[in-house]
Scaffold this active site. Structure first.
Site, PDB file in Angstrom:
ATOM      1  N   ILE A 150     119.460  95.831  48.864  1.00 45.20           N
ATOM      2  CA  ILE A 150     120.722  96.281  48.292  1.00 45.20           C
ATOM      3  C   ILE A 150     120.641  96.249  46.767  1.00 45.20           C
ATOM      4  O   ILE A 150     120.315  95.215  46.182  1.00 45.20           O
ATOM      5  CB  ILE A 150     121.889  95.393  48.766  1.00 45.20           C
ATOM      6  CG1 ILE A 150     121.964  95.400  50.300  1.00 45.20           C
ATOM      7  CG2 ILE A 150     123.213  95.880  48.176  1.00 45.20           C
ATOM      8  CD1 ILE A 150     122.999  94.443  50.868  1.00 45.20           C
ATOM      9  N   GLY A 180     117.829  92.197  39.301  1.00 40.25           N
ATOM     10  CA  GLY A 180     118.402  91.352  40.351  1.00 40.25           C
ATOM     11  C   GLY A 180     119.157  92.139  41.409  1.00 40.25           C
ATOM     12  O   GLY A 180     119.647  93.225  41.161  1.00 40.25           O
ATOM     13  N   SER A 181     119.274  91.585  42.612  1.00 37.46           N
ATOM     14  CA  SER A 181     120.005  92.254  43.670  1.00 37.46           C
ATOM     15  C   SER A 181     120.112  91.355  44.887  1.00 37.46           C
ATOM     16  O   SER A 181     120.233  90.140  44.754  1.00 37.46           O
ATOM     17  CB  SER A 181     119.351  93.586  44.017  1.00 37.46           C
ATOM     18  OG  SER A 181     120.264  94.380  44.757  1.00 37.46           O
ATOM     19  N   ARG A 182     120.027  91.955  46.101  1.00 33.79           N
ATOM     20  CA  ARG A 182     120.233  91.193  47.326  1.00 33.79           C
ATOM     21  C   ARG A 182     119.426  91.802  48.465  1.00 33.79           C
ATOM     22  O   ARG A 182     119.207  93.016  48.505  1.00 33.79           O
ATOM     23  CB  ARG A 182     121.721  91.229  47.687  1.00 33.79           C
ATOM     24  CG  ARG A 182     122.135  90.227  48.737  1.00 33.79           C
ATOM     25  CD  ARG A 182     123.637  90.295  48.948  1.00 33.79           C
ATOM     26  NE  ARG A 182     123.968  90.916  50.217  1.00 33.79           N
ATOM     27  CZ  ARG A 182     125.154  91.443  50.501  1.00 33.79           C
ATOM     28  NH1 ARG A 182     126.109  91.467  49.595  1.00 33.79           N
ATOM     29  NH2 ARG A 182     125.383  91.970  51.673  1.00 33.79           N
TER      30      ARG A 182
END
Length: 209
Positions: A150, A180-182
């Site tokens: 994501i 950055g992320s998920r």
């Protein structure tokens, strides 16, 4: 010393469109710093930005841990929620200082890779499920394993490394999320998470289930 570190540092695939322009501008600023005060003032800032990007895009070698399903991302376990179909969703938040290369949680054959356009909310926001994402399905000995990369507020580009029909091994590099992320993993029914909320995990090294 710094050149020695750079020679030993492996960079992730897919970083060139971001890193090369910044590095080239830094080199130009350093070269022009003796002739221009503006370049002299910009050079340290650009050099710091280049150094930060080199750190963000590092891709260290890792030996996969023994055991079952592995964490696909470096970061912090943000949530663990039961899904309506009996699976368990584990979400790992990737901060800007984490390694951004993601790894296969389990060995198997990639059956689908779907890119879904969307927004770019912060990855820790619950509505980030509507963000741009790439949905993976891998046929494993445990059955179908789904995991989702994501994009976040800064991470606006996901770069898959594998393709449909390709066989991946647990711990293999499967893609990059720039900055950055998920990453969400849906554990098949019957598998219990081996991590806890707030735990710091490492891709390919920390057992997930």
């Amino acid at each position: 010393m710094h050149m020695f570190i750079l020679r030993r540092m492996k960079l992730a695939r897919g970083t060139s469109p971001w890193l090369i322009p910044v590095a080239a501008l830094t080199a130009a600023a350093v070269a022009g710093s003796r002739r221009s005060r503006s370049w002299a003032m910009a050079a340290p800032l650009l050099a710091a930005l280049t150094g930060m990007m080199l750190w963000f895009f590092r891709d260290p070698e890792r030996q996969p841990a023994e055991g079952g399903v592995l964490c696909p991302a470096d970061g912090v376990v943000q949530s663990m929620d039961p899904a309506p179909d009996g699976r368990t969703r584990v979400s790992i938040f990737m901060g800007p200082l984490n390694v951004h290369v993601n790894r296969a949680p389990c060995s198997g054959t990639v059956t689908t890779i779907e890119h879904i356009p969307g927004g770019h909310l912060p990855a820790f926001d619950k509505d980030s499920e509507r963000n741009e994402r790439v949905v993976w399905h891998v046929n494993t000995r445990l059955g179908d394993l789904e995991f989702i990369q994501i994009a976040g507020a800064v991470a606006r580009r996901i770069v898959p490394y594998a393709s449909v029909g390709e066989t991946v091994r647990r711990g293999d590099r499967i893609g990059l999320i720039r900055f950055g992320s998920r990453v969400d993993v849906y554990l098949p029914p019957g598998l219990m998470p081996a991590v806890s909320l707030g735990q710091h995990v490492r891709a390919g090294r920390t057992p997930l289930a």
